[in-house]
Write a protein that holds these residues in place. Structure first.
Motif, short mmCIF file in Angstrom:
data_model
loop_
_atom_site.label_atom_id
_atom_site.label_comp_id
_atom_site.label_asym_id
_atom_site.label_seq_id
_atom_site.Cartn_x
_atom_site.Cartn_y
_atom_site.Cartn_z
N TYR A 139 0.85 -1.19 0.00
CA TYR A 139 0.00 0.00 0.00
C TYR A 139 0.89 1.25 0.00
CZ TYR A 139 -4.12 -2.83 0.97
OH TYR A 139 -5.14 -3.76 0.89
N ILE A 140 0.49 2.20 -0.81
CA ILE A 140 1.20 3.47 -0.90
C ILE A 140 0.29 4.58 -0.42
CG2 ILE A 140 2.37 5.11 -2.45
CD1 ILE A 140 1.77 1.59 -3.67
N THR A 141 0.79 5.44 0.43
CA THR A 141 0.09 6.66 0.83
C THR A 141 0.98 7.84 0.49
OG1 THR A 141 0.93 6.48 3.09
CG2 THR A 141 -1.25 5.55 2.66
N TRP A 142 0.38 8.96 0.18
CA TRP A 142 1.15 10.16 -0.16
C TRP A 142 0.27 11.38 0.03
CZ3 TRP A 142 -1.31 7.01 -3.58
CH2 TRP A 142 -2.15 7.60 -4.53
N CYS A 143 0.88 12.54 -0.01
CA CYS A 143 0.13 13.78 0.06
C CYS A 143 -0.38 14.08 -1.34
CB CYS A 143 0.99 14.91 0.59
SG CYS A 143 0.04 16.41 0.89
N ASN A 144 -1.69 13.97 -1.52
CA ASN A 144 -2.32 14.04 -2.84
C ASN A 144 -3.08 15.35 -3.00
OD1 ASN A 144 -3.09 12.91 -5.35
ND2 ASN A 144 -5.08 12.32 -4.51
N GLY A 145 -3.01 15.92 -4.18
CA GLY A 145 -3.70 17.17 -4.43
C GLY A 145 -5.15 16.95 -4.81
N TYR A 146 -6.06 17.38 -3.95
CA TYR A 146 -7.50 17.32 -4.24
C TYR A 146 -8.17 18.47 -3.49
CZ TYR A 146 -12.32 15.72 -4.61
OH TYR A 146 -13.68 15.65 -4.85
N HIS A 147 -8.27 19.63 -4.12
CA HIS A 147 -8.78 20.84 -3.47
C HIS A 147 -7.96 21.16 -2.22
CE1 HIS A 147 -12.31 20.96 -6.12
NE2 HIS A 147 -12.29 19.65 -6.01
N GLY A 148 -6.67 20.93 -2.34
CA GLY A 148 -5.75 21.08 -1.22
C GLY A 148 -5.12 19.74 -0.91
N ASN B 251 -9.24 8.78 -1.62
CA ASN B 251 -8.46 9.54 -0.66
C ASN B 251 -8.95 9.20 0.75
OD1 ASN B 251 -7.00 10.96 -2.65
ND2 ASN B 251 -8.61 12.49 -2.83
N ALA B 252 -8.00 9.12 1.69
CA ALA B 252 -8.38 8.70 3.04
C ALA B 252 -9.18 9.77 3.78
CB ALA B 252 -7.14 8.34 3.84
N PHE B 253 -8.80 11.02 3.62
CA PHE B 253 -9.40 12.07 4.44
C PHE B 253 -9.72 13.30 3.61
CE2 PHE B 253 -6.17 9.92 7.20
CZ PHE B 253 -7.07 9.15 7.91
N LEU B 254 -10.49 14.19 4.21
CA LEU B 254 -10.72 15.50 3.62
C LEU B 254 -9.43 16.32 3.65
CD1 LEU B 254 -14.05 16.42 5.43
CD2 LEU B 254 -13.84 15.88 3.00
N PRO B 255 -9.29 17.29 2.73
CA PRO B 255 -8.22 18.27 2.93
C PRO B 255 -8.52 19.05 4.20
CG PRO B 255 -9.18 18.41 0.72
CD PRO B 255 -10.09 17.56 1.53
N PHE B 256 -7.55 19.49 4.97
CA PHE B 256 -6.15 19.45 4.61
C PHE B 256 -5.45 18.46 5.53
CE2 PHE B 256 -7.86 23.67 3.79
CZ PHE B 256 -7.64 23.77 2.42
N ASN B 257 -4.58 17.61 4.95
CA ASN B 257 -3.94 16.58 5.74
C ASN B 257 -2.64 16.15 5.07
OD1 ASN B 257 -3.44 14.30 7.45
ND2 ASN B 257 -5.63 14.15 7.83
N ARG B 258 -1.68 15.75 5.89
CA ARG B 258 -0.38 15.29 5.38
C ARG B 258 0.13 14.14 6.24
NH1 ARG B 258 -0.44 20.85 4.73
NH2 ARG B 258 0.40 21.66 2.77
N PHE C 16 -7.47 -1.67 9.10
CA PHE C 16 -6.31 -0.91 8.70
C PHE C 16 -6.17 0.28 9.65
CE2 PHE C 16 -7.69 -2.98 4.78
CZ PHE C 16 -6.49 -3.48 4.28
N ALA C 17 -4.95 0.67 9.94
CA ALA C 17 -4.72 1.77 10.88
C ALA C 17 -3.72 2.74 10.27
CB ALA C 17 -4.20 1.24 12.21
N MET C 18 -3.98 4.03 10.46
CA MET C 18 -3.14 5.07 9.86
C MET C 18 -2.94 6.23 10.81
SD MET C 18 -3.71 7.38 6.38
CE MET C 18 -4.19 5.99 5.36
N LEU C 19 -1.72 6.76 10.80
CA LEU C 19 -1.43 8.03 11.45
C LEU C 19 -1.47 9.13 10.40
CD1 LEU C 19 1.63 6.88 13.59
CD2 LEU C 19 -0.71 7.20 14.39
N SER C 20 -1.90 10.32 10.80
CA SER C 20 -1.90 11.45 9.87
C SER C 20 -1.71 12.74 10.66
CB SER C 20 -3.18 11.50 9.04
OG SER C 20 -4.30 11.83 9.85
N ARG C 21 -1.55 13.85 9.90
CA ARG C 21 -1.33 15.14 10.53
C ARG C 21 -2.26 16.17 9.88
NH1 ARG C 21 3.12 18.43 10.35
NH2 ARG C 21 2.55 18.91 8.21
N PRO C 22 -3.50 16.30 10.38
CA PRO C 22 -4.39 17.33 9.84
C PRO C 22 -3.77 18.72 9.98
CG PRO C 22 -5.59 15.82 11.27
CD PRO C 22 -4.14 15.52 11.45
N SER C 23 -4.04 19.57 9.01
CA SER C 23 -3.49 20.92 9.02
C SER C 23 -4.44 21.81 8.24
CB SER C 23 -2.09 20.94 8.40
OG SER C 23 -2.15 20.54 7.04
#
Length: 319
Positions: free
Chosen positions: A107-116, A135-142, A155-162
């Motif tokens: 599995y690949i995750t990345w910061c994807n451009g979709y309205h941010g 996409n896993a989440f709404l913008p804005f997230n990295r 499945f479990a994921m860490l993220s950093r909303p911003s």
């Protein structure tokens, strides 16, 4: 896996590869920079997904292969994703990928451009064909980082909303999904530290390589940011997360593991950045090789022993 013994005069818990950087900015005919990339064991060697900003300064993802994890052949053509719903399948940009093997695929995750910026997701078995998911989440997230196995059957994921842009804040959160499509059970993991406790991580933080399961809990290498009088400074440290409830922090290093100090870390398109995105480890020896981006320009390696990093995390914990 890549390895170099600790130099006799090294005082830190981890140490840099003596031949850093391992991937130059211009390895491809069209690359301005190659950094913040993901690496995993694959076949008789290693494969990866690499952030390659081109000479138009567009952020692209490229697949690459290596026999030794040090010398890389990165595809000249960028990755073309397939299978996505047309609503999210239009490519805008992609950067800072992570890769992990779960069950029967990578599995690949990345910061994807979709309205941010948000967290894009895909899977592959051969690093040739990449199947895009929702996409896993709404913008804005990295900094979307999957755990290497399911937790609570999900499945479990860490993220950093911003918010949009490089903002001076950011906490790490945990989320679960039954199908890599719908995400919930969001839990707060940790915030930036207080300046007086640990200044290198007092502005914002984000998960780095895929967490490593140890007897002491999930070992997380993460980056932290100091807002200095000369701009942001990116360093990285370590934390231990509860093995069953990974949103609970058991320990967290006060001192950094590594900070920008070498010329290739301090000088580049974005000065003063050491940004970990991938790690290889050998359970038999406890060896750990961390791939990290330098000054948003090149890619380097650092080494250490998992047991020593765990002990360091506990000994210096600010939790």
């Amino acid at each position: 896996m890549p390895w170099e013994d600790k130099p006799a005069n090294e005082k830190g818990v981890i140490w840099r590869y003596s031949a850093n950087p391992i991937i130059p900015r211009d390895l491809l005919s069209t690359s301005n920079s190659i950094f913040n990339s993901a690496v995993v064991p694959f076949g008789d060697g290693y494969a990866g997904v690499f952030r390659c900003d081109d000479t138009n300064r567009r952020m692209r993802l490229h697949a690459g292969f290596s026999r030794d994890g040090i010398h890389w052949n990165i595809e000249e053509d960028d990755i073309r994703l397939t299978g996505a719903d047309a609503e999210v399948g239009t490519w805008v940009y992609g950067y800072d990928p992570r890769v992990v093997w779960i069950d029967d695929r990578y599995y690949i995750t990345w910061c994807n451009g979709y309205h941010g910026p948000t967290i894009g997701c895909a899977w592959t078995t051969d690093f040739k064909t990449f199947h895009q998911l929702e996409n896993a989440f709404l913008p804005f997230n990295r900094n979307g980082v999957l755990f290497p196995r399911k937790i609570n059957g999900n499945f479990a994921m860490l993220s950093r909303p911003s918010d949009n842009g490089h903002t001076p804040f950011g906490d790490i959160f945990y989320s679960e999904s039954p199908d890599m499509k719908f995400w919930g059970r969001h839990r707060h993991v940790m915030s930036p530290a207080k300046f007086e406790d640990s200044a290198w991580q007092c502005t914002k933080i984000g998960a780095g390589p895929i967490p490593i399961e140890t007897a002491a809990g999930w070992l997380l290498i993460y980056h932290g940011v100091l807002a200095s009088c000369n701009g942001f400074v990116y360093s990285f440290g370590s934390a231990l997360l509860d093995p069953h409830e990974p949103w609970k922090v058991l320990a967290r290093s006060g001192p950094y593991l590594l900070s920008p100090q070498k010329d290739y870390e301090c000088m580049g398109d974005v000065p003063n950045v050491t940004f970990p995105c991938a790690a290889l480890h050998d359970p038999a020896t406890g060896r750990l090789a961390i791939y990290y981006g330098c000054a948003d320009t090149v890619t380097s390696l650092a080494f250490g022993y998992i047991d020593e990093i765990v002990a360091f995390t506990k000994r210096t914990s600010i939790v």
